[in-house]
Design a protein around this motif. Structure first.
Motif, PDB file in Angstrom:
ATOM      1  N   ARG B 743       0.825  -1.209   0.000  1.00 26.72           N
ATOM      2  CA  ARG B 743       0.000   0.000   0.000  1.00 26.72           C
ATOM      3  C   ARG B 743       0.853   1.251   0.000  1.00 26.72           C
ATOM      4  O   ARG B 743       0.610   2.195  -0.724  1.00 26.72           O
ATOM      5  N   GLN B 744       1.878   1.208   0.849  1.00 24.31           N
ATOM      6  CA  GLN B 744       2.723   2.387   0.995  1.00 24.31           C
ATOM      7  C   GLN B 744       3.457   2.678  -0.316  1.00 24.31           C
ATOM      8  O   GLN B 744       3.506   3.808  -0.778  1.00 24.31           O
ATOM      9  N   ARG B 745       3.989   1.599  -0.936  1.00 23.35           N
ATOM     10  CA  ARG B 745       4.782   1.805  -2.150  1.00 23.35           C
ATOM     11  C   ARG B 745       3.891   1.980  -3.381  1.00 23.35           C
ATOM     12  O   ARG B 745       4.310   2.587  -4.345  1.00 23.35           O
ATOM     13  N   GLY B 746       2.730   1.428  -3.351  1.00 30.19           N
ATOM     14  CA  GLY B 746       1.842   1.487  -4.517  1.00 30.19           C
ATOM     15  C   GLY B 746       1.328   2.894  -4.802  1.00 30.19           C
ATOM     16  O   GLY B 746       0.995   3.222  -5.934  1.00 30.19           O
ATOM     17  N   GLY B 747       1.257   3.681  -3.788  1.00 33.54           N
ATOM     18  CA  GLY B 747       0.857   5.072  -3.970  1.00 33.54           C
ATOM     19  C   GLY B 747      -0.611   5.235  -4.308  1.00 33.54           C
ATOM     20  O   GLY B 747      -1.440   4.325  -4.070  1.00 33.54           O
ATOM     21  N   LYS B 769       6.980 -19.383   3.445  1.00 30.92           N
ATOM     22  CA  LYS B 769       5.649 -19.673   2.907  1.00 30.92           C
ATOM     23  C   LYS B 769       5.552 -19.002   1.541  1.00 30.92           C
ATOM     24  O   LYS B 769       6.258 -18.009   1.282  1.00 30.92           O
ATOM     25  N   SER B 770       4.722 -19.541   0.699  1.00 31.08           N
ATOM     26  CA  SER B 770       4.539 -18.958  -0.621  1.00 31.08           C
ATOM     27  C   SER B 770       3.228 -18.174  -0.615  1.00 31.08           C
ATOM     28  O   SER B 770       2.198 -18.685  -0.162  1.00 31.08           O
ATOM     29  N   MET B 771       3.301 -16.910  -1.084  1.00 30.76           N
ATOM     30  CA  MET B 771       2.099 -16.082  -1.099  1.00 30.76           C
ATOM     31  C   MET B 771       1.949 -15.435  -2.469  1.00 30.76           C
ATOM     32  O   MET B 771       2.943 -15.105  -3.112  1.00 30.76           O
ATOM     33  N   ALA B 772       0.719 -15.239  -2.899  1.00 26.26           N
ATOM     34  CA  ALA B 772       0.500 -14.566  -4.177  1.00 26.26           C
ATOM     35  C   ALA B 772      -0.602 -13.526  -4.024  1.00 26.26           C
ATOM     36  O   ALA B 772      -1.692 -13.839  -3.529  1.00 26.26           O
ATOM     37  N   TYR B 773      -0.270 -12.319  -4.427  1.00 31.03           N
ATOM     38  CA  TYR B 773      -1.238 -11.224  -4.369  1.00 31.03           C
ATOM     39  C   TYR B 773      -1.610 -10.777  -5.765  1.00 31.03           C
ATOM     40  O   TYR B 773      -0.786 -10.778  -6.674  1.00 31.03           O
ATOM     41  N   SER B 774      -2.830 -10.366  -5.911  1.00 26.36           N
ATOM     42  CA  SER B 774      -3.265  -9.734  -7.125  1.00 26.36           C
ATOM     43  C   SER B 774      -3.421  -8.250  -6.787  1.00 26.36           C
ATOM     44  O   SER B 774      -4.110  -7.901  -5.829  1.00 26.36           O
ATOM     45  N   ILE B 775      -2.716  -7.397  -7.562  1.00 27.40           N
ATOM     46  CA  ILE B 775      -2.705  -5.970  -7.226  1.00 27.40           C
ATOM     47  C   ILE B 775      -3.401  -5.199  -8.342  1.00 27.40           C
ATOM     48  O   ILE B 775      -3.097  -5.416  -9.521  1.00 27.40           O
ATOM     49  N   VAL B 776      -4.315  -4.348  -7.981  1.00 18.86           N
ATOM     50  CA  VAL B 776      -5.080  -3.614  -8.990  1.00 18.86           C
ATOM     51  C   VAL B 776      -4.705  -2.131  -8.930  1.00 18.86           C
ATOM     52  O   VAL B 776      -4.726  -1.521  -7.859  1.00 18.86           O
ATOM     53  N   PHE B 777      -4.329  -1.597 -10.084  1.00 15.53           N
ATOM     54  CA  PHE B 777      -4.008  -0.161 -10.187  1.00 15.53           C
ATOM     55  C   PHE B 777      -5.092   0.528 -10.986  1.00 15.53           C
ATOM     56  O   PHE B 777      -5.630  -0.012 -11.949  1.00 15.53           O
ATOM     57  N   ARG B 778      -5.380   1.737 -10.599  1.00 14.12           N
ATOM     58  CA  ARG B 778      -6.338   2.510 -11.373  1.00 14.12           C
ATOM     59  C   ARG B 778      -6.178   3.991 -10.978  1.00 14.12           C
ATOM     60  O   ARG B 778      -5.892   4.311  -9.837  1.00 14.12           O
ATOM     61  N   ASP B 788       3.598   4.076 -15.823  1.00  7.43           N
ATOM     62  CA  ASP B 788       3.082   4.336 -14.476  1.00  7.43           C
ATOM     63  C   ASP B 788       3.098   3.055 -13.651  1.00  7.43           C
ATOM     64  O   ASP B 788       3.511   3.017 -12.495  1.00  7.43           O
ATOM     65  N   ILE B 789       2.615   1.998 -14.287  1.00  9.13           N
ATOM     66  CA  ILE B 789       2.513   0.716 -13.592  1.00  9.13           C
ATOM     67  C   ILE B 789       3.906   0.207 -13.260  1.00  9.13           C
ATOM     68  O   ILE B 789       4.185  -0.200 -12.124  1.00  9.13           O
ATOM     69  N   ALA B 790       4.773   0.270 -14.239  1.00  6.38           N
ATOM     70  CA  ALA B 790       6.118  -0.269 -14.055  1.00  6.38           C
ATOM     71  C   ALA B 790       6.804   0.446 -12.904  1.00  6.38           C
ATOM     72  O   ALA B 790       7.432  -0.193 -12.050  1.00  6.38           O
ATOM     73  N   SER B 791       6.627   1.745 -12.851  1.00 10.32           N
ATOM     74  CA  SER B 791       7.281   2.506 -11.803  1.00 10.32           C
ATOM     75  C   SER B 791       6.742   2.109 -10.424  1.00 10.32           C
ATOM     76  O   SER B 791       7.503   1.892  -9.481  1.00 10.32           O
ATOM     77  N   ALA B 792       5.413   1.983 -10.340  1.00  5.96           N
ATOM     78  CA  ALA B 792       4.809   1.588  -9.058  1.00  5.96           C
ATOM     79  C   ALA B 792       5.258   0.183  -8.672  1.00  5.96           C
ATOM     80  O   ALA B 792       5.631  -0.083  -7.519  1.00  5.96           O
ATOM     81  N   MET B 793       5.255  -0.728  -9.627  1.00  3.34           N
ATOM     82  CA  MET B 793       5.623  -2.111  -9.334  1.00  3.34           C
ATOM     83  C   MET B 793       7.071  -2.187  -8.866  1.00  3.34           C
ATOM     84  O   MET B 793       7.410  -2.959  -7.979  1.00  3.34           O
TER      85      MET B 793
END
Lengths: 343, 809
Positions: B743-747, B769-778, B788-793
């Motif tokens: 959240r903090q880095r995603g802006g 442990k293995s974890m997988a998140y789905s992150i939504v930008f808009r 924009d996405i690349a920079s946030a990621m």
């Protein structure tokens, strides 16, 4: 004009139309379409013969080819529509389900019968312009008794079998102390109901519980009369128990109202003829009520010469037990899900 | 309070109503009839018969064949086995087709037993001669009846064959049970009820006429009275009877007492009992010859003073108990019970009657402390009219004379220094109409008032309230009297006029309503638990010895240890309910409760405690920790709490599983906790076979955050871009830390994140442990570009790497 070409053209059209007629599905249809109209299709092949035609005849030939294509496409579209419709029908036909198989029901919880009864009572009085208020369950003796005209050593204090914390503090035996608390605030007129938990030192059995609920009602204004009390509570009874419900007011005694009454309603099971439910009497006792005692007004700083009022108290469990035909009060506090699910 | 109908009719002779009419009329005028029972309900066709001939049954030793005169010149043959049958005896006979109430062993049969023609050992028998028990009553009330066998009318009964036996026995009567309210002390007497009956039915009220009795001696020559505590003894009347002749009282008095459920004993006892019922004034009779110094002193007991009451029990007094003494010793506990020494025995010569007025509260409390509640104390504790004492004692003496039970000494010793007088209440007819909503005339009101002896003073216009009416003080009381006899039914029904008010539910109750809705949609049903519980609960919940929850408010007079403290946590309630369900094999149970806990600011309690409404959820079966967490967050969303909810695993709840508990924190405020039940606690509640989850939300903490305000923020117009992120995470890192980082880095352009895979096991290195998140930008302003996405990621990935998280591409 090259007769041979023209003949070939009409042969292609005839053959295609006849092939289309026997096309049984969309795949075959597509094969036919590609075979005729595709890049390497028969029409394209014929077009290649164009160069052998004299220049002046070429536009005429081109027109004939276009006509042939139009005719073929028209036929393809027609057959396609029919085939699609048939396919949809076949799909629908294959998708029938047994609608009588069991439902997949989400488990929705159930409200406690006391709450259901309380919400009904609240709905009725809120609709009549009453505000719902609350008061403390652990209360001063002063509010529970003294301000309600029940002085120290009054026999009513014994009758009510009070749980005491110490000499001044007790578990309220009634919701009536809320009357005094609201009146003391001095905001008039008052129309309020006050539901809540009350406590009496009764052993647990089928008809008694040391903890139960009451709903207190209080109206204070200029010109409030005993007939207003009767009218209001008669309306309440009709709303709660049905429009045919009759009410009967019997003189009674409560220290904090004068005159006082108990209200009976005609038995909603038998309509007043008398049945096992109402023990043959045709009437069921529902609540106590009366005109606020002038001394109670005086103790709360309201001038009894200017204001009058009425008050009433209903036992919530009594209503829940009667209305939902619950035969044992203990069920209300056991919380057995098989009981709760019935409400 | 009970009376028989016949006793009421003694004072209201014109009363001609059926029991049902009586019940309805009295109830509607304020003397509620709880119940009535006809004494002859199960008796039919019972007449007086006389045995004219009797012979032994040829085939049975103990049977007799009797020819019984049943009047009208008729005789019937009855076979009986009664041991006391004899020639010429007059006895009740039930004729064939008639009914008796029960058997001769005293058992009664509801609806009665029908007697038919029959044969006993081959001999015809038409009817049955009856014992008193077969008539549904007993020797207690008919002491002249034999212990075994037929009831025999005595010679003075004045009956002849063919007479109605039920009437002759006084069984054609109705016993009526009243609920008398505590303000109507006067109605704890037959006269009081009769006065109400006369007013209710508009009949003449004829109270007994008490004539002055006595010889030309003076009671004061026989006895002196000294009251040393005038607060507790307002009045003391004493009269003396010489040459007492003990014997049975007349049948009419026996019947009257019996019809009120009082056992006749002898003329003296019966008279005192009769007058106590009639006037509501308890009396006591002493053996005058045992009163030392012929002095009566009324004074308080000494602490620890011992006294033997007439039932032979030794009792211990304290200084608040009022005693009756003679010159040497105590002779009675005032208003409660007399002493053994001075009690009336069969060889009494001279007696002293006492009719006094004692303070009701003192009597009530004394009787309670001593543990001796008697008929007399029951009357006194209601607070009697002192002016009634004199009438009652004179009535008793009159009856003594009438029955020839002794020689009444003239005069009365009456110590009554501060007489109670009539009260006067202004008569305000307009106010009465204004209070009742009626338009009654003055005359109508005065007529109703006069029917219960509330007369108007013609000069001052005031209403004069007789002293027996201890409940009438002001206009509202007068209004009630008017309303009672005008009839509550006749008062119109209206609705309050005046300023309109808005009906509403306060915010707290609306939030509670929402809590119920959410809980129920999540499958929880509402339970209700007691507010008091056992102090053992704290150990059951493994609370530390110094846990502040142990500072519970104690009830000083609880129903028992199990209900002795006010709960400081709602956990025991919900666990007990879940346990009940689990042990009844109910599957997958989810319950919630909305109820207060009670937290003392200090103990012992000086001011009212804090009452905190708790929203408690509990469940077992197909569910886990995260289901419960979802319910909590679902509730928050419904009450407008959309900020991030935080969880602190260091909740410190000993009753929860140490690795599966968390505080629920909203905007830095702890608003509740949730977790799995500690296995040891589960075992204590017989829930060991399942996993139980709890959530407790403290509504007062939640209320400041809750709101019903809603604002529409628009629907996103630009497309969203989703990126999946798969990573290997050291076990110690909590999901919240990862999500905070994302959240903090995603802006600003980070819209949401969703954990869609979590795996611990073989495929992952130990400790990871293995974890997988789905992150939504808009963005709300534009269509996001790849850059924009690349920079946030990139920022997110760098951040996660710095935490020691390995990313899988």
């Amino acid at each position: 004009m090259n007769e041979e070409l023209r003949k070939k053209l009409s042969q292609v059209v005839e053959k295609t139309v006849s092939n289309l007629q026997s096309a049984g599905n969309l795949e075959t249809l597509n094969e036919i379409r590609v075979g005729v109209l595709g890049k390497k299709g028969e029409l394209k092949q014929l077009m290649k013969g164009m160069k052998d035609i004299p220049a002046e005849e070429r536009p005429r030939f081109g027109q004939l080819v276009n006509e042939a294509r139009d005719k073929i496409e028209e036929n393809i579209d027609f057959v396609k529509k029919n085939l699609e419709k048939a396919a949809m029908e076949a799909k629908i036909a294959s998708e029938s389900i047994d609608v009588t198989l069991p439902a997949r029901r989400p488990e929705i919880g159930h409200r406690h019968p006391n709450t259901i009864a309380l919400e009904e009572v609240q709905r009725i009085f809120v609709g009549m312009g009453y505000e719902v208020v609350e008061g403390p369950e652990i209360e001063y003796d002063e509010y529970n008794f003294e301000k309600l005209n029940i002085p120290a050593n009054h026999p009513a204090k014994d009758e009510q079998d009070t749980f005491y914390i110490n000499k001044e503090i007790l578990l309220r035996t009634q919701t009536s102390p809320i009357q005094a608390r609201v009146m003391e605030q001095g905001k008039l007129p008052i129309r309020m109901i006050a539901p809540g938990r009350v406590f009496r030192s009764d052993e647990v059995d089928a008809t008694h519980s040391p903890s139960f609920h009451q709903i207190e009602g209080l109206v204070v204004d200029k010109h409030i009369t005993l007939s207003d009390l009767k009218g209001t509570l008669a309306e309440f009874a009709k709303e709660l128990f049905g429009p045919e419900t009759k009410t009967k007011f019997r003189p009674h005694h409560f220290p904090f109202t004068e005159p006082s009454a108990e209200m009976d309603v005609s038995c909603f099971k038998c309509g007043g003829k008398g049945c096992r439910f109402c023990k043959g009497e045709g009437w069921i006792e529902i609540l106590g009520c009366g005109m606020v005692h002038p001394h109670v007004f005086e103790m709360c700083g309201i001038d009894p010469e200017e204001y009058t009022g009425f008050a009433f108290g209903v036992g919530l469990e009594r209503i829940a037990l009667l209305k939902y035909e619950i035969d044992d009060m203990r069920l209300l506090y056991e919380n057995d899900i098989r009981f709760l699910r019935q409400f | 309070m009970n009376t028989s109908m016949s006793w009421i009719k003694m004072y209201v002779p014109d009363l001609d109503v059926t029991p049902q009419e009586y019940m309805d009329g009295m109830t509607l005028s304020g003397t509620k009839v709880e119940n009535w029972a006809a004494l002859d309900e199960d008796l039919e066709k019972i007449i007086v018969g006389q045995v004219k001939e009797m012979e032994k049954h040829p085939d049975a030793d103990h049977l007799y064949i009797c020819q019984v005169d049943i009047g009208g010149g008729e005789t019937t043959q009855i076979v009986t086995g009664a041991p006391n049958v004899h020639l010429d005896m007059l006895t009740p006979v039930v004729l064939p087709g008639g009914k008796v109430a029960g058997g001769h062993d005293g058992t009664t049969t509801k609806g009665g037993i029908t007697i038919k023609d029959g044969k006993l050992r081959g001999v015809e028998s038409h009817g049955m001669m009856c014992s008193i028990e077969e008539l549904g009553t007993s020797r207690e009330f008919y002491p002249e009846a034999p212990e075994f066998g037929l009831y025999e009318f005595e010679a003075d009964a004045g009956v002849k064959p063919g007479d109605d036996a039920i009437h002759a026995l006084g069984l054609d009567d109705v016993n009526i049970e009243y609920e008398v309210t505590s303000n109507r002390v006067d109605c704890y007497s037959v006269i009081g009820i009769a006065r109400e009956a006369a007013a209710t039915f508009g009949k003449k009220f004829c109270p007994p006429e008490v004539k002055v009795t006595g010889n030309d001696e003076n009671a004061s020559d026989y006895i002196s009275v000294e009251i040393r505590n005038r607060e507790l003894c307002l009045r003391y009347c004493a009269r003396v009877v010489k040459n007492v002749k003990i014997g049975p009282s007349p049948k009419w008095m026996q019947r009257a007492l019996a019809s009120n459920g009082i056992r006749p004993i002898n003329n003296l006892v019966d008279i005192t009992n009769y007058v106590m019922e009639e006037y509501g004034q308890p009396m006591h009779a002493y053996d005058l010859d045992k009163i030392a110094g012929r002095r009566i002193i009324v004074s308080n007991a000494e602490d620890g003073e011992k006294f033997v009451t007439l039932d032979g029990q030794e009792r211990i007094m304290d200084h608040d108990v009022l005693m009756i003494r003679d010159a040497e010793k105590a002779v009675g506990i005032a208003g409660i019970m007399g002493g053994e020494d001075s009690m009336i025995t069969d060889d009494v010569q001279n007696l002293l009657f006492e009719a006094a007025n004692f303070d009701g509260t003192n009597i009530r409390l004394s009787a309670k402390r001593i543990g001796l509640r008697t008929d007399a104390s029951g009357k006194f504790e209601k607070g009697l009219d002192p002016n009634n004492a004199e009438a009652a004692i004179n009535r008793a003496c009159q009856l003594i004379e009438e029955f020839g039970a002794g020689e009444v000494v003239g005069g009365i010793v009456d110590d009554y220094e501060n007489p109670v007088g009539e009260r006067r209440v202004p008569f305000e007819p307009e106010k009465i109409n204004a209070l009742l909503g009626t338009e009654l005339t003055e005359e109508a009101m005065l007529k109703y008032l006069a029917s219960v002896e509330l007369f108007q003073d013609q000069e001052t216009k005031e209403i004069i309230v007789p002293t027996f009416r201890q409940d009438v003080y002001r206009t509202c009381d007068i209004a009630e009297e008017v309303a009672r006899f005008f009839g509550y039914d006749n008062i119109p029904t209206t609705l309050p006029s005046g300023e309109a008010t808005t009906g509403k539910l306060p915010f707290k109750l609306r939030i509670e309503e929402k809590a119920r809705d959410v809980a129920e949609f999540c499958g929880f049903s509402q339970g209700m638990c007691y507010s008091f519980e056992s102090p053992k609960v704290f150990d059951k919940l493994r609370l530390d010895a110094d846990d502040p929850l142990r500072n519970a408010i104690q009830i000083s007079n609880p129903l028992g240890d199990d209900f002795s403290i006010m709960r400081t946590t709602p956990v025991n309630g919900i666990l007990t309910s879940l346990s009940t369900n689990y042990n009844r094999r109910n599957k997958d149970v989810r319950l919630y409760e909305l109820g207060n806990i009670y937290l003392a600011k200090e103990l012992p309690l000086k001011e009212l405690p804090e009452e905190r409404m708790q929203f408690t959820l509990g469940m077992y079966g197909h569910c886990d920790f995260y289901d419960m967490k979802g319910v909590v967050e679902g509730f928050f969303a419904q009450i407008g709490m959309h900020n991030l909810v935080r969880y602190d695993k260091n909740a410190g709840k000993n009753f929860l599983h140490p690795g599966r508990q968390a505080l629920i924190i909203y905007d830095d405020v702890t608003v509740g906790y949730l977790g799995e039940l500690h296995p040891e606690v589960a075992a204590g509640y017989s829930l060991a076979g399942t996993r139980t989850y709890l959530a407790v939300l403290d509504l007062p903490a939640i209320l400041p955050f809750a709101t019903f305000d809603r604002k529409f923020v628009g629907i996103a117009r630009y497309p969203a871009v989703t990126r999946d992120l798969s990573m290997v995470v050291p076990m110690v890192i909590e999901a919240a830390a990862i999500e905070d980082m994302i959240r903090q880095r995603g802006g600003k352009i980070l819209e949401s994140l969703d954990l869609f895979d979590l795996y611990e096991g073989d495929q992952v290195a130990e400790g990871y442990k293995s974890m997988a998140y789905s992150i939504v930008f808009r963005s709300s302003e534009k269509t996001l570009e790849e850059a924009d996405i690349a920079s946030a990621m990139k920022k997110i990935l760098n951040g996660l790497s710095s935490m020691g998280i390995e990313l899988r591409q």
